[in-house]
Motif scaffolding. Structure first.
Motif, PDB file in Angstrom:
ATOM      1  N   UNK A   1       0.807  -1.213   0.000  1.00  0.00           N
ATOM      2  CA  UNK A   1       0.000   0.000   0.000  1.00  0.00           C
ATOM      3  C   UNK A   1       0.843   1.267   0.000  1.00  0.00           C
ATOM      4  N   UNK A   2       2.127   1.126  -0.178  1.00  0.00           N
ATOM      5  CA  UNK A   2       2.996   2.296  -0.223  1.00  0.00           C
ATOM      6  C   UNK A   2       2.848   3.056  -1.531  1.00  0.00           C
TER       7      UNK A   2
ATOM      8  N   UNK B   1      -7.094   4.020  -1.912  1.00  0.00           N
ATOM      9  CA  UNK B   1      -7.945   5.209  -1.945  1.00  0.00           C
ATOM     10  C   UNK B   1      -8.299   5.703  -0.550  1.00  0.00           C
ATOM     11  N   UNK B   2      -8.564   4.774   0.367  1.00  0.00           N
ATOM     12  CA  UNK B   2      -8.973   5.188   1.718  1.00  0.00           C
ATOM     13  C   UNK B   2      -7.858   5.923   2.471  1.00  0.00           C
ATOM     14  N   UNK B   3      -6.629   5.821   1.979  1.00  0.00           N
ATOM     15  CA  UNK B   3      -5.508   6.461   2.659  1.00  0.00           C
ATOM     16  C   UNK B   3      -5.452   7.964   2.390  1.00  0.00           C
ATOM     17  N   UNK B   4      -6.066   8.408   1.278  1.00  0.00           N
ATOM     18  CA  UNK B   4      -5.955   9.822   0.922  1.00  0.00           C
ATOM     19  C   UNK B   4      -7.295  10.503   0.644  1.00  0.00           C
TER      20      UNK B   4
ATOM     21  N   UNK C   1     -15.394  10.825   4.686  1.00  0.00           N
ATOM     22  CA  UNK C   1     -14.875   9.526   5.133  1.00  0.00           C
ATOM     23  C   UNK C   1     -15.015   8.471   4.040  1.00  0.00           C
ATOM     24  N   UNK C   2     -14.054   7.574   3.980  1.00  0.00           N
ATOM     25  CA  UNK C   2     -14.038   6.582   2.908  1.00  0.00           C
ATOM     26  C   UNK C   2     -13.539   5.257   3.449  1.00  0.00           C
ATOM     27  N   UNK C   3     -14.407   4.250   3.448  1.00  0.00           N
ATOM     28  CA  UNK C   3     -14.026   2.928   3.926  1.00  0.00           C
ATOM     29  C   UNK C   3     -13.143   2.223   2.901  1.00  0.00           C
TER      30      UNK C   3
END
Length: 204
Positions: A81-82, A112-115, A123-125
C-alpha cells in the motif's frame, strides 16, 4: 425516436452488446485493454470518460475523442500500500502508452482510503476490489468499467446497469456526499453533449 436513444430501455444484454461493440470500434481503447491484459495488472478496469464519453460520441456522431482528456485505469493491489509501489505502476503505464494522443492515468484502488478523506473531506471505507469503487462514483451513469479476459472476451462491470448511460441521463449516486462532483461533471458534460438530461442531487 431520436437515434442517439436507440438503445435506451433495451434489454440489459442488448445494451452490453452495444457497449462492447462501441468499445471494440475504438482502436485506442482496444490497444489499452490489450496491453493491460498482457501486463496482468491486478484486478484492472478501464473506466470513466474513455467509456461513457465514447458511447455518447458514437451515438451522436461526434468525433471519437470529443470530451475525452485522458484514459482512466483503476486496479486493485493490496500487497503493497505504499506510494512507491503505485508510482511504479503509474510510470510503467505512462511509458507503455506514451505514443497515444491522450495520457493513460492509473490508480490503485486499494490505497484510496488512505488519501480520500484528506483530499475531499469525506470519510471513505477501504475497498475490496476495483469493481466496488464503481459503486461509489458520484454518478451512477459513470459507474461502468471494462477489461479483456485471456480469451479475448470483453467483460463489462456496471453495478447500476447501462440504461442511464444509453438514455443520456446523468443520475446521482448519494452513497457518498459527492454533490459537488456530480454537479461539476454534469455541467461540463451538458456543455459538450446537450442531449443529456441531468438529474439533480437529492435533497437531504
Amino acid at each position: 425516436m431520436n437515434m442517439h436513444l436507440r438503445y435506451a430501455g433495451a434489454a440489459p444484454e442488448s445494451q452490453r452488446q452495444a457497449l462492447a461493440a462501441i468499445i471494440r470500434d475504438q482502436p485506442m481503447l482496444m490497444v489499452v485493454l490489450e496491453q493491460l491484459r498482457d501486463m496482468a495488472l491486478p484486478d484492472h478496469l478501464l473506466v470513466a470518460g474513455a467509456i461513457y464519453n465514447s458511447v455518447w460520441n458514437a451515438l451522436t456522431g461526434r468525433a471519437a475523442l470529443t470530451g475525452i482528456n485522458d484514459i482512466d485505469v483503476i486496479y486493485f493491489d493490496d500487497r503493497d500500500l505504499g506510494w512507491d509501489a503505485e508510482d511504479r505502476v503509474i510510470k510503467a503505464l505512462e511509458a507503455r502508452f506514451a505514443g497515444l494522443p491522450i495520457p493513460v492515468q492509473a490508480r490503485n484502488q486499494a490505497r484510496v482510503h488512505l488519501w480520500f478523506e484528506q483530499k475531499f473531506g469525506i470519510p471513505f471505507l477501504p475497498l475490496r476490489s476495483s469493481a466496488e469503487m464503481l459503486g461509489r462514483y458520484a454518478s451512477k451513469t459513470h459507474a461502468v468499467g471494462a477489461r479483456l479476459n485471456d480469451a479475448g472476451g470483453l467483460e463489462i462491470v456496471a453495478p447500476f446497469g447501462l440504461d442511464d448511460l444509453f438514455s443520456f441521463r446523468m443520475v446521482p449516486n448519494p452513497v457518498l456526499d459527492n454533490r459537488v462532483a456530480h454537479a461539476s461533471k454534469a455541467e461540463r458534460a451538458k456543455a459538450i453533449w446537450p442531449e443529456l438530461t441531468i438529474i439533480a442531487w437529492p435533497d437531504d
